[in-house]
Design an enzyme around this catalytic site. Structure first.
Site, PDB file in Angstrom:
ATOM      1  N   ASP A  62      -7.565  -2.750  24.657  1.00  0.00           N
ATOM      2  CA  ASP A  62      -7.502  -4.312  24.319  1.00  0.00           C
ATOM      3  C   ASP A  62      -7.465  -4.465  22.938  1.00  0.00           C
ATOM      4  O   ASP A  62      -7.307  -5.539  22.439  1.00  0.00           O
ATOM      5  CB  ASP A  62      -8.606  -5.006  25.027  1.00  0.00           C
ATOM      6  CG  ASP A  62      -8.254  -5.250  26.391  1.00  0.00           C
ATOM      7  OD1 ASP A  62      -7.035  -5.059  26.858  1.00  0.00           O
ATOM      8  OD2 ASP A  62      -9.273  -5.651  27.218  1.00  0.00           O
ATOM      9  N   ALA A 102     -19.411  -8.160  29.501  1.00  0.00           N
ATOM     10  CA  ALA A 102     -18.957  -7.462  30.574  1.00  0.00           C
ATOM     11  C   ALA A 102     -18.241  -8.463  31.737  1.00  0.00           C
ATOM     12  O   ALA A 102     -18.872  -8.831  32.687  1.00  0.00           O
ATOM     13  CB  ALA A 102     -19.818  -6.548  31.324  1.00  0.00           C
ATOM     14  N   ALA A 114     -12.748  -9.523  27.184  1.00  0.00           N
ATOM     15  CA  ALA A 114     -12.492  -8.337  26.060  1.00  0.00           C
ATOM     16  C   ALA A 114     -13.612  -8.716  24.734  1.00  0.00           C
ATOM     17  O   ALA A 114     -13.130  -8.568  23.513  1.00  0.00           O
ATOM     18  CB  ALA A 114     -11.188  -8.402  25.615  1.00  0.00           C
ATOM     19  N   LYS A 162     -10.331 -13.451  25.191  1.00  0.00           N
ATOM     20  CA  LYS A 162      -8.998 -13.723  25.751  1.00  0.00           C
ATOM     21  C   LYS A 162      -9.286 -13.959  27.304  1.00  0.00           C
ATOM     22  O   LYS A 162     -10.543 -13.808  27.827  1.00  0.00           O
ATOM     23  CB  LYS A 162      -8.068 -12.422  25.592  1.00  0.00           C
ATOM     24  CG  LYS A 162      -8.722 -11.230  26.147  1.00  0.00           C
ATOM     25  CD  LYS A 162      -8.245 -10.995  27.614  1.00  0.00           C
ATOM     26  CE  LYS A 162      -8.708  -9.777  28.207  1.00  0.00           C
ATOM     27  NZ  LYS A 162      -9.011  -9.518  29.716  1.00  0.00           N
TER      28      LYS A 162
HETATM   29  P1  ATP Z   1     -12.590  -6.091  29.117  1.00  0.00           P
HETATM   30  O1  ATP Z   1     -12.213  -7.601  29.202  1.00  0.00           O
HETATM   31  O2  ATP Z   1     -12.078  -5.438  27.970  1.00  0.00           O
HETATM   32  O3  ATP Z   1     -12.700  -5.384  30.406  1.00  0.00           O
HETATM   33  P2  ATP Z   1     -15.246  -6.870  29.067  1.00  0.00           P
HETATM   34  O4  ATP Z   1     -15.393  -8.270  28.895  1.00  0.00           O
HETATM   35  O5  ATP Z   1     -15.452  -6.491  30.545  1.00  0.00           O
HETATM   36  O6  ATP Z   1     -14.182  -6.415  28.433  1.00  0.00           O
HETATM   37  P3  ATP Z   1     -17.271  -6.502  27.163  1.00  0.00           P
HETATM   38  O7  ATP Z   1     -17.879  -7.433  27.042  1.00  0.00           O
HETATM   39  O8  ATP Z   1     -16.171  -5.950  26.083  1.00  0.00           O
HETATM   40  O9  ATP Z   1     -16.543  -6.200  28.543  1.00  0.00           O
HETATM   41  O10 ATP Z   1     -18.535  -5.256  27.235  1.00  0.00           O
HETATM   42  C1  ATP Z   1     -18.687  -4.340  27.987  1.00  0.00           C
HETATM   43  C2  ATP Z   1     -19.446  -3.315  27.689  1.00  0.00           C
HETATM   44  O11 ATP Z   1     -19.774  -2.773  26.495  1.00  0.00           O
HETATM   45  C3  ATP Z   1     -21.222  -4.071  27.781  1.00  0.00           C
HETATM   46  O12 ATP Z   1     -21.869  -3.111  28.893  1.00  0.00           O
HETATM   47  C4  ATP Z   1     -21.663  -3.840  26.521  1.00  0.00           C
HETATM   48  O13 ATP Z   1     -22.973  -2.993  26.567  1.00  0.00           O
HETATM   49  C5  ATP Z   1     -20.749  -2.804  25.920  1.00  0.00           C
HETATM   50  N1  ATP Z   1     -20.564  -3.231  24.174  1.00  0.00           N
HETATM   51  C6  ATP Z   1     -20.765  -2.558  23.079  1.00  0.00           C
HETATM   52  N2  ATP Z   1     -20.353  -3.218  22.084  1.00  0.00           N
HETATM   53  C7  ATP Z   1     -20.144  -4.537  22.438  1.00  0.00           C
HETATM   54  C8  ATP Z   1     -19.980  -5.525  21.795  1.00  0.00           C
HETATM   55  N3  ATP Z   1     -19.912  -5.980  20.391  1.00  0.00           N
HETATM   56  N4  ATP Z   1     -19.836  -6.815  22.614  1.00  0.00           N
HETATM   57  C9  ATP Z   1     -19.861  -6.794  23.841  1.00  0.00           C
HETATM   58  N5  ATP Z   1     -20.445  -5.613  24.588  1.00  0.00           N
HETATM   59  C10 ATP Z   1     -20.490  -4.579  23.891  1.00  0.00           C
END
Ligand code: ATP
Length: 307
Positions: free
Chosen positions: A147, A107, A111, A16
């Site tokens: 989320d 990260a 999401a 997203k």
């Molecule tokens: P958001 O937009 O909800 O803030 P994000 O994009 O910042 O999410 P994610 O990519 O969801 O962050 O990942 C954040 C952390 O979660 C990473 O450091 C990762 O190690 C851990 N993690 C655990 N499971 C997963 C997964 N299936 N995919 C991605 N990251 C994961």
């Protein structure tokens, strides 16, 4: 018991972007109240779930396999947590194997982890014939992250509360979306901790943004886009502002950081301009991952053709 469901399921976990992100206040429990416009993009992680049956040692295994070496494959993976949640509740003793083909930047404000969790819940619902409705999956998903309910719902939506109170909105007008992530990882927690809610000067006009979507006006919609976290993350990583400016100079109608960053997206109304911008950004050493996609569900033709 009669054997139900499927031995194998394949689910898409879409990423997203936030067309709008406002923070209204900080709550006593440390969470923030937000008002966001969530938009699903065509870029997705592929989730394959295989049913392994009962193991002879009497234990239940949730095996995780992924193409990214640095992602956890144990109970810290959100896909693992999602599987445990449903399998514990429904007392499923069989083992499963989950293969995650990760394309969504990690990260990065897209999401990705939440979407993998949502996809695993949807997949297991089908695999084991649990017959949970979307609403029932969403009620369970929020236990894994704010989320996750949105990732189960998908599409375009207004998200309020901690992000879990959702109101669907009609689809955005057709457009091309370029996603560019610089080679840095941003912690959502750190960005929120640096945000001083009382000092936010420019709150995006989320209601105005919704109205522009409702009247199907792409240009007006992009003018209303805004994200209060952008200033915080940009201060830490000036490269975000640079990439936004590059997107605009390459013909984007507008460009914004998604979530807490660092992924920057640009909205384009013309395919050729978008393709040329994509090629330039691919060659730009400040961008680690670049994708061209749209706001639909079945637009992987762009994703794979130009990747
Ligand atoms: P958001 O937009 O909800 O803030 P994000 O994009 O910042 O999410 P994610 O990519 O969801 O962050 O990942 C954040 C952390 O979660 C990473 O450091 C990762 O190690 C851990 N993690 C655990 N499971 C997963 C997964 N299936 N995919 C991605 N990251 C994961």
């Amino acid at each position: 018991m009669e054997e139900k469901g499927y031995d194998f399921v394949r689910v898409r976990a879409h990423g997203k972007i936030n067309l709008g992100l406002d923070v209204i206040g900080k709550r006593e429990d440390g969470y923030h109240n937000v008002k966001m416009i969530m938009q699903q993009v065509g870029l997705y992680d592929g989730i394959d779930i295989k049913r392994l049956g009962l193991c002879t040692d009497g234990k239940r295994y949730i095996d995780i396999e992924t193409n990214l070496r640095y992602l956890p494959v144990n109970e810290n993976n959100l896909a693992y947590k999602a599987a445990t949640l449903l399998m514990d509740e429904f007392d499923i003793q069989e083992s499963i194997h989950i293969k995650i083909k990760k394309l969504i930047p990690v990260a990065a404000g897209m999401a990705g982890g939440s979407s993998d969790a949502a996809a695993v819940m949807k997949g297991l619902n089908r695999m084991f014939g649990l017959r949970l409705s979307k609403k029932e999956l969403m009620e369970r998903g929020v236990k894994l992250g704010a989320d996750v309910p949105y990732c189960i719902m998908g599409g375009t939506a207004l998200a309020e509360g901690i992000g879990d109170i959702l109101t669907p909105i009609r689809d955005i007008p057709p457009c091309y979306i370029i996603l560019a992530k610089p080679g840095i990882n941003v912690s959502t927690k750190v960005v929120y901790s640096e945000l001083n809610v009382d000092k936010i000067e420019n709150h995006p006009d989320i209601d105005g943004l919704i109205r522009c979507i409702q009247i199907n006006d792409l240009h007006a919609m992009t003018k209303k886009m805004g994200n209060v976290l952008e200033e915080v993350t940009e201060k830490m990583y000036p490269v975000i502002k640079e990439i936004k400016q590059t997107m605009l100079s390459l013909g984007a109608i507008n460009s914004l950081m998604s979530g807490s960053g660092p992924t920057v997206f640009g909205i384009f109304d013309e395919k050729d301009t978008a393709k040329q911008a994509y090629d330039s950004l691919k060659a730009d050493e400040r961008c680690r991952q670049v994708y061209i996609t749209d706001g639909g569900l079945s637009n992987e033709r762009y994703q794979f053709k130009y990747q």
